[in-house]
Design a protein around this motif. Structure first.
Motif, PDB file in Angstrom:
ATOM      1  N   ASP A 433      -3.269 110.964  22.464  1.00  0.00           N
ATOM      2  CA  ASP A 433      -2.174 110.046  22.168  1.00  0.00           C
ATOM      3  C   ASP A 433      -2.272 109.548  20.718  1.00  0.00           C
ATOM      4  O   ASP A 433      -3.126 110.006  19.946  1.00  0.00           O
ATOM      5  CB  ASP A 433      -2.145 108.883  23.162  1.00  0.00           C
ATOM      6  N   LYS A 434      -1.410 108.600  20.350  1.00  0.00           N
ATOM      7  CA  LYS A 434      -1.349 108.111  18.976  1.00  0.00           C
ATOM      8  C   LYS A 434      -2.637 107.419  18.536  1.00  0.00           C
ATOM      9  O   LYS A 434      -2.919 107.322  17.343  1.00  0.00           O
ATOM     10  CB  LYS A 434      -0.164 107.163  18.820  1.00  0.00           C
ATOM     11  N   LYS A 435      -3.389 106.923  19.502  1.00  0.00           N
ATOM     12  CA  LYS A 435      -4.667 106.272  19.191  1.00  0.00           C
ATOM     13  C   LYS A 435      -5.837 107.248  19.311  1.00  0.00           C
ATOM     14  O   LYS A 435      -6.997 106.838  19.367  1.00  0.00           O
ATOM     15  CB  LYS A 435      -4.886 105.078  20.125  1.00  0.00           C
ATOM     16  N   ASN A 436      -5.496 108.540  19.381  1.00  0.00           N
ATOM     17  CA  ASN A 436      -6.492 109.618  19.470  1.00  0.00           C
ATOM     18  C   ASN A 436      -7.310 109.557  20.762  1.00  0.00           C
ATOM     19  O   ASN A 436      -8.450 110.012  20.816  1.00  0.00           O
ATOM     20  CB  ASN A 436      -7.433 109.598  18.251  1.00  0.00           C
ATOM     21  N   ARG A 437      -6.703 109.024  21.820  1.00  0.00           N
ATOM     22  CA  ARG A 437      -7.372 108.974  23.118  1.00  0.00           C
ATOM     23  C   ARG A 437      -6.916 110.174  23.953  1.00  0.00           C
ATOM     24  O   ARG A 437      -5.730 110.527  23.952  1.00  0.00           O
ATOM     25  CB  ARG A 437      -7.025 107.676  23.853  1.00  0.00           C
ATOM     26  N   SER A 457      -4.401 108.009  29.196  1.00  0.00           N
ATOM     27  CA  SER A 457      -5.778 107.836  28.709  1.00  0.00           C
ATOM     28  C   SER A 457      -6.694 107.068  29.655  1.00  0.00           C
ATOM     29  O   SER A 457      -7.808 107.531  29.949  1.00  0.00           O
ATOM     30  CB  SER A 457      -5.766 107.168  27.332  1.00  0.00           C
ATOM     31  N   GLU A 458      -6.252 105.890  30.139  1.00  0.00           N
ATOM     32  CA  GLU A 458      -7.139 105.089  30.991  1.00  0.00           C
ATOM     33  C   GLU A 458      -7.465 105.823  32.287  1.00  0.00           C
ATOM     34  O   GLU A 458      -8.615 105.861  32.728  1.00  0.00           O
ATOM     35  CB  GLU A 458      -6.491 103.736  31.293  1.00  0.00           C
TER      36      GLU A 458
END
Length: 582
Positions: A433-437, A457-458
């Motif tokens: 994702d945009k947060k590199n997760r 991600s979570e």
């Protein structure tokens, strides 16, 4: 497809079907439309169309013509009202009595371009040419032209004795529908072909579905859909076999279709034809070595042989899949040597035969068999689906008990808020994702049908050990906002459970619905004994039915498990009474 089916019917049954002279009032044919069983039927097999057909319950060719015209962007919005009027749930009204003869066949709704033109002539006094020009202007939304036509239409209507206000209403109605109206002559042609294909499917399903599969041979997803339809129709699919299969799918009996060898990945039509020809010339093959010595190895290379073995097409020959796979090199060398010697003898002036003493057949290697799971996974890679079995076979009761959606056949408009489905993971697309997760899009396949699940991600971090190809899982999910009511569900989930643990993880209560009369013959004692033998973590609840009311009774402090054994035992005790898990 129609031509291939007709030829197969003649070959199998000696019946020449004249496709252009079918009875267009065959109740059995309309029944498959009414039940939405139209996979393979021209223009009528999308999930949305099938759902509308089940609501409409067509009874005549006119219904099919109208549905073909309506199921398009724009006019689709009129389908619910069309169905309601057909079913008598909505009143059929006409702005003017002269419209009834024009719109009666479509229950008062303008569906066809021809109706627009006929109304322009009947109400507005237009010529046929003027009516067509008006229709085209409306369809292309040419405002200046429509304004002029409106004046002429209203004037013509007034001359015919229609009040000006009503004439304007009728023109506005025309303008609304003309933008979407479909050509009836085209729709009629399409509906007739649809009826013909449905008739063939109704009366000769094996021949019809085999012809469909042969037409779609290069589209694995389409073949999978048709194979599921074959099974749903109660027809057996005989797995590929070098000793009995033909190059293409073939209806052998009304309830049996043999798998086409050329549908196996990497095999191709040329190799499949060679195998069938040599089988006819030399008799059935007993070993892999027989296959390699009789079939020309320039058309049947190593890749072809590997694919045949992995797809199970040599299962009825000597040895198991692992043995034959590991003997391919020896078999090819043996086959090449045999064919060289055979050619040499044939070119020799004195002729002769090649004996086993001169060229002895090699032995298969002594190695362990592959597990059933390994065989099935390799088989799916080559055929596109599981044919000789399914990895989910041991979990089918769990899936039936806890799933609330059928992945292959669901109503997009009536899906539950919480989706519960299970299956085997066949593909994982790992993304960031945009947060590199990390997150993933998971393809989950049931015994039939599949869905895609967005694991963000979570949830991905929590369940990453389960998010792998060939893992069997169960998910509690929600509809993704990316789902567009298509044929495949798109879900999001934050709860993933190993399929083997689904009963332990989800079952909270075991429910039994009993008629009061059944509690007086010792049945409760038998249920109590069985429950004491199956202690666990679930509450037991009785739903006691008496005088058309139901009373829920909690079985004290008794806790039971939700195992298949216990549930099956309860169902045997209670005969036709209901037992379910919540």
């Amino acid at each position: 497809v129609i031509d291939k089916t007709v030829k197969a019917i003649e070959a199998n049954h000696g019946i020449k079907v004249d496709i252009d002279k079918l009875d267009l009032e065959d109740d059995e044919t309309y029944k498959i439309f009414a039940e939405g069983k139209t996979i393979g039927v021209f223009q009528f097999e999308s999930a949305g169309m099938r759902e509308y057909l089940k609501q409409l319950k067509p009874t005549q060719i006119g219904d099919l013509i109208a549905m073909n015209a309506l199921y398009r962007p724009g006019p689709m919005q009129n389908i619910p009202e069309f169905i309601a009027r057909k079913q008598g749930k909505s009143k059929i009204t006409y702005l003017h009595s002269s419209l009834e003869s024009i719109l009666k066949e479509t229950y008062g709704i303008i569906v066809y371009q021809e109706q627009v033109m006929e109304i322009s002539q009947t109400i507005g006094g237009f010529t046929l040419a003027q009516g067509d020009m008006m229709r085209r202007a409306m369809g292309k939304k040419k405002a200046d032209l429509m304004a002029a036509f409106k004046v002429d239409f209203v004037e013509g209507a007034v001359k015919s004795g229609i009040k000006q206000k009503l004439a304007v209403e009728i023109f506005d109605l025309l303008e609304k529908f003309a933008q979407y109206g479909f050509n009836k002559s085209h729709s009629t042609a399409y509906a007739l072909v649809a009826y013909q294909t449905a008739w063939l499917k109704t009366h000769y399903p094996a021949e019809f579905l085999a012809a469909n599969m042969n037409t779609e041979m290069n589209d694995i997803d389409r073949i999978v859909t048709l194979i599921n339809e074959v099974r749903e129709s109660g027809i057996e699919i005989k797995p590929p076999d070098v000793n009995s299969s033909f190059p293409k799918f073939r209806a052998e009996k009304p309830d049996l279709i043999t798998f086409g060898l050329s549908a196996i990945k990497n095999v191709g039509l040329k190799a499949a034809e060679k195998i069938a020809i040599e089988r006819e010339n030399c008799g059935t093959f007993k070993t892999l070595f027989d296959l390699c010595k009789y079939v020309d190895l320039t058309s049947m290379n190593r890749k072809v042989i590997e694919s045949l073995i992995l797809a199970g097409a040599l299962d009825n020959l000597d040895g198991h899949r692992a043995q034959n796979f590991n003997a391919i090199e020896d078999a090819i060398k043996f086959g090449q040597k045999f064919q060289e010697e055979k050619n040499s003898i044939q070119s020799n002036l004195f002729g002769g035969t090649l004996s086993n003493e001169i060229l002895p057949t090699p032995e298969l290697p002594d190695i362990d068999q592959w597990s059933k799971e390994e065989c099935l996974i390799k088989e799916k890679e080559l055929i596109g689906f599981y044919l000789s079995g399914h990895p989910l076979e041991n979990h089918l009761l769990d899936l039936k008990e806890f799933s609330n959606v059928n992945l292959a056949n669901f109503d997009a408009k009536r899906l539950p808020k919480e989706i519960r489905v299970g299956g085997i993971i066949t593909n994982v697309r790992n993304l960031f994702d945009k947060k590199n997760r990390p997150w993933a899009i998971v393809t989950l396949e049931g015994q039939v049908g599949k869905c895609e699940i967005f694991v963000f991600s979570e949830s991905f971090e929590k369940h990453k050990d389960l998010i792998e190809t060939d893992q069997m899982i169960f998910v509690v999910a929600a509809i993704s906002n990316r789902f567009d009511n298509g044929d495949m569900l798109l879900l999001t989930t934050d709860r993933i459970i190993p399929l083997k643990n689904v009963r332990k993880s989800l079952a909270k209560r075991v429910n039994i619905r009993l008629d009061e009369s059944l509690t007086k013959n010792g049945l409760l004692d038998e249920i109590f004994i069985l429950s004491k033998e199956n202690k666990g973590y679930c509450r037991l609840i009785f739903h006691l039915v008496q005088d058309q009311t139901t009373e829920k009774i909690l079985a004290g402090k008794l806790h039971v498990n939700a195992s298949q054994k216990f549930i099956t035992g309860l169902r045997k005790l209670t005969a036709n009474q209901n037992v379910w898990i919540t």
